[in-house]
Write a protein that holds these residues in place. Sequence first.
Motif, short mmCIF file in Angstrom:
data_model
loop_
_atom_site.label_atom_id
_atom_site.label_comp_id
_atom_site.label_asym_id
_atom_site.label_seq_id
_atom_site.Cartn_x
_atom_site.Cartn_y
_atom_site.Cartn_z
N TRP A 358 1.16 -1.34 0.61
CA TRP A 358 -0.24 0.28 0.31
C TRP A 358 0.68 1.51 0.15
CZ3 TRP A 358 -4.08 -2.27 -1.31
CH2 TRP A 358 -5.12 -4.10 -0.82
N GLY A 359 1.14 1.87 -0.79
CA GLY A 359 2.00 2.60 -1.31
C GLY A 359 1.04 4.02 -1.37
N VAL A 360 0.15 4.34 -1.83
CA VAL A 360 -0.31 5.20 -2.38
C VAL A 360 -1.09 6.04 -1.26
CG1 VAL A 360 -1.57 6.71 -3.99
CG2 VAL A 360 -0.42 5.08 -4.47
N GLN A 361 -0.62 7.38 -0.61
CA GLN A 361 -1.25 8.52 0.76
C GLN A 361 -2.31 9.22 0.06
OE1 GLN A 361 -0.37 6.89 3.34
NE2 GLN A 361 1.08 4.96 2.16
N GLY A 362 -3.30 9.66 1.28
CA GLY A 362 -4.13 10.73 0.87
C GLY A 362 -5.11 10.77 -0.31
N ARG A 363 -4.99 9.14 -1.31
CA ARG A 363 -6.23 9.25 -2.42
C ARG A 363 -7.06 8.30 -2.56
NH1 ARG A 363 -3.40 7.47 -7.73
NH2 ARG A 363 -2.26 8.92 -7.09
N ALA A 364 -8.33 8.81 -2.43
CA ALA A 364 -9.60 8.71 -2.43
C ALA A 364 -10.32 7.61 -2.67
CB ALA A 364 -10.76 9.73 -2.33
N THR A 365 -9.94 7.16 -3.66
CA THR A 365 -10.39 6.49 -4.73
C THR A 365 -8.64 5.35 -4.64
OG1 THR A 365 -8.45 7.33 -6.37
CG2 THR A 365 -11.39 7.53 -6.73
N TYR A 366 -7.97 5.51 -4.36
CA TYR A 366 -7.15 4.37 -4.12
C TYR A 366 -6.88 3.38 -2.61
CZ TYR A 366 -2.69 1.99 -2.60
OH TYR A 366 -2.09 1.47 -2.29
N GLU A 367 -7.70 4.82 -1.65
CA GLU A 367 -8.25 4.00 0.15
C GLU A 367 -9.56 2.86 -0.43
OE1 GLU A 367 -6.63 3.93 2.55
OE2 GLU A 367 -4.79 5.23 1.38
N ALA A 368 -10.16 3.76 -1.20
CA ALA A 368 -11.83 2.92 -1.48
C ALA A 368 -11.61 1.51 -2.23
CB ALA A 368 -12.38 3.96 -2.29
N ARG A 369 -10.78 1.25 -3.08
CA ARG A 369 -9.92 0.30 -3.60
C ARG A 369 -9.17 -0.87 -2.63
NH1 ARG A 369 -5.23 0.64 -8.97
NH2 ARG A 369 -4.64 1.18 -7.56
N LYS A 370 -8.31 -0.01 -1.72
CA LYS A 370 -7.50 -0.95 -0.70
C LYS A 370 -8.88 -1.23 -0.25
CE LYS A 370 -4.81 0.38 2.77
NZ LYS A 370 -3.89 1.51 4.29
N ARG A 371 -9.43 -0.77 0.63
CA ARG A 371 -10.82 -1.59 1.89
C ARG A 371 -11.86 -2.70 0.82
NH1 ARG A 371 -10.86 4.31 2.79
NH2 ARG A 371 -13.07 4.25 1.88
N ALA A 372 -11.85 -2.24 -0.52
CA ALA A 372 -12.46 -3.69 -1.14
C ALA A 372 -11.15 -4.91 -0.82
CB ALA A 372 -12.60 -2.78 -2.71
N LYS A 373 -10.28 -4.66 -1.45
CA LYS A 373 -9.07 -6.06 -1.77
C LYS A 373 -9.59 -6.15 -0.43
CE LYS A 373 -5.61 -4.79 -4.73
NZ LYS A 373 -4.91 -4.73 -5.37
N GLN A 374 -8.98 -5.39 0.79
CA GLN A 374 -8.69 -6.11 1.91
C GLN A 374 -9.70 -7.18 1.89
OE1 GLN A 374 -7.82 -2.40 4.54
NE2 GLN A 374 -6.19 -3.22 4.07
N ALA A 375 -11.38 -6.19 2.28
CA ALA A 375 -12.30 -6.81 2.61
C ALA A 375 -12.26 -8.60 1.65
CB ALA A 375 -13.87 -6.60 2.35
N ALA A 376 -12.05 -8.82 0.02
CA ALA A 376 -12.40 -9.39 -0.94
C ALA A 376 -11.43 -10.53 0.28
CB ALA A 376 -11.96 -9.38 -2.23
N TYR A 377 -10.00 -10.49 0.31
CA TYR A 377 -9.60 -11.66 0.80
C TYR A 377 -9.79 -12.46 1.87
CZ TYR A 377 -5.30 -9.37 -2.28
OH TYR A 377 -4.59 -8.77 -3.19
N ARG A 378 -10.45 -10.88 2.85
CA ARG A 378 -10.70 -11.77 4.15
C ARG A 378 -11.81 -12.38 3.68
NH1 ARG A 378 -10.29 -6.73 6.19
NH2 ARG A 378 -12.94 -6.15 5.62
N GLU A 379 -13.02 -12.20 2.61
CA GLU A 379 -14.17 -12.59 2.71
C GLU A 379 -13.56 -14.46 2.04
OE1 GLU A 379 -17.16 -10.68 0.29
OE2 GLU A 379 -17.17 -9.11 1.87
N SER A 380 -12.49 -14.48 0.66
CA SER A 380 -12.29 -15.39 0.42
C SER A 380 -11.33 -16.35 0.79
CB SER A 380 -11.92 -15.38 -0.99
OG SER A 380 -10.21 -14.63 -0.62
#
Length: 398
Positions: A358-380
């Motif tokens: 996770w290398g990009v800071q302060g960008r809303a779209t990146y943070e949203a994609r990060k949270r979505a990926k983390q959730a997908a890893y947890r669910e799978s």
Amino acid sequence: MRLADQVVAVAALKKNPDRYTRLFGRARSEFGHAVCLCRDDQVVRLVIRCREGRYHLANWPSSGHQHAPGCHWFRSPAEVSGRSTYSAAIVAGKEGTSIRLSEELTVTGVSADPAPKPVTAGAGRSSSVSTGRRSVGLLALLHWLWESAQLNVWHPHGGRRNWRACRGLLAEQARDCTVNRRPLASALWIVPAFDRERADELNAAWERFLGRLTSTGRTHRRGLVLGEVRAVEPTEFGVRVKLAHQRSALFGTQQLMDRVQRSYPAVFSSQAERSGRRQVVLCLVSRSRKGYPMIEDMAAMLTNDAYVPCDSSHEAEMADALVAARRAFLKPLHYDGGAVFPDFVLVDSEPETFVEVWGVQGRATYEARKRAKQAAYRESGKKLLEWDVRGPLPDVTR
């Protein structure tokens, strides 16, 4: 591996293939294939090809992922490769691979001194993305070469990887490939590793390659050049691109170089240059009226010192740590597409472990994609190794 009814060491086969010519012939005529013995739990076939009377082996179409991760023929699974979206543009068969490139290699109806076309640059993608999935751009072709040569895979038992080793693996893939119906081996110049004793021979080979880029009237033939950038220098008319291991430079306009640097900011960032990262480029070139090799388009790729592709300097730092920890891993390659993949996949654990930087800071779209990926890893239930670059590297040992 097994040829016909005999087991043969891969190292011996690669060192002296002519010694096994009769055995190759038997395996091809009686069995139709060779068998890789990298796995105990399944039979993994290999294609036997013959070029100019010499036999060699290649992956059975769409089966590279079936090999063990440390095997010479292991390839990235389709689910972590951008190649999966190019089934119409990249067609693999028993006789080799046919690729449809969006850039024409033989052009008619234009001047023999074409100016680079203005193209809106995408973030880290080839200028030919808009062509769709029925053809590949330069970046996708570069990724295909790297992935087919297994250079996006690192295994601790593979030894030190230098440009000489990379070139040999890349040339092996080009040998069985056609691009726009032209043999890729003749259309592509892969810069040879520097060899002082063979300097005159290599320079003569370069001149022969340039000689094939002939122009007749309003028809000219282009070629492809693959190498590592050593320096980009301004000239009176544009830029001079010097490639590592090669004395002769390539030339281009400042407009083209500005566009390339906007398209691939991670490759040409000051941080990448300070940290000694490698800048690999695939250039579409033609020959000017005065005989100079001119760059018409370029794709670029950042790698770490072991030539493992990386999308940022932070990823390169992670790749270095994985190499130092003797981990076996692969880097998913996007080609020209926008598919979402993990940054790396550790293939020496069961099940595999996915790595995210996770290398990009302060960008809303990146943070949203990060949270979505983390959730997908947890669910799978997939194993995940994360690094937020604001903190220290995590423990990456096995």
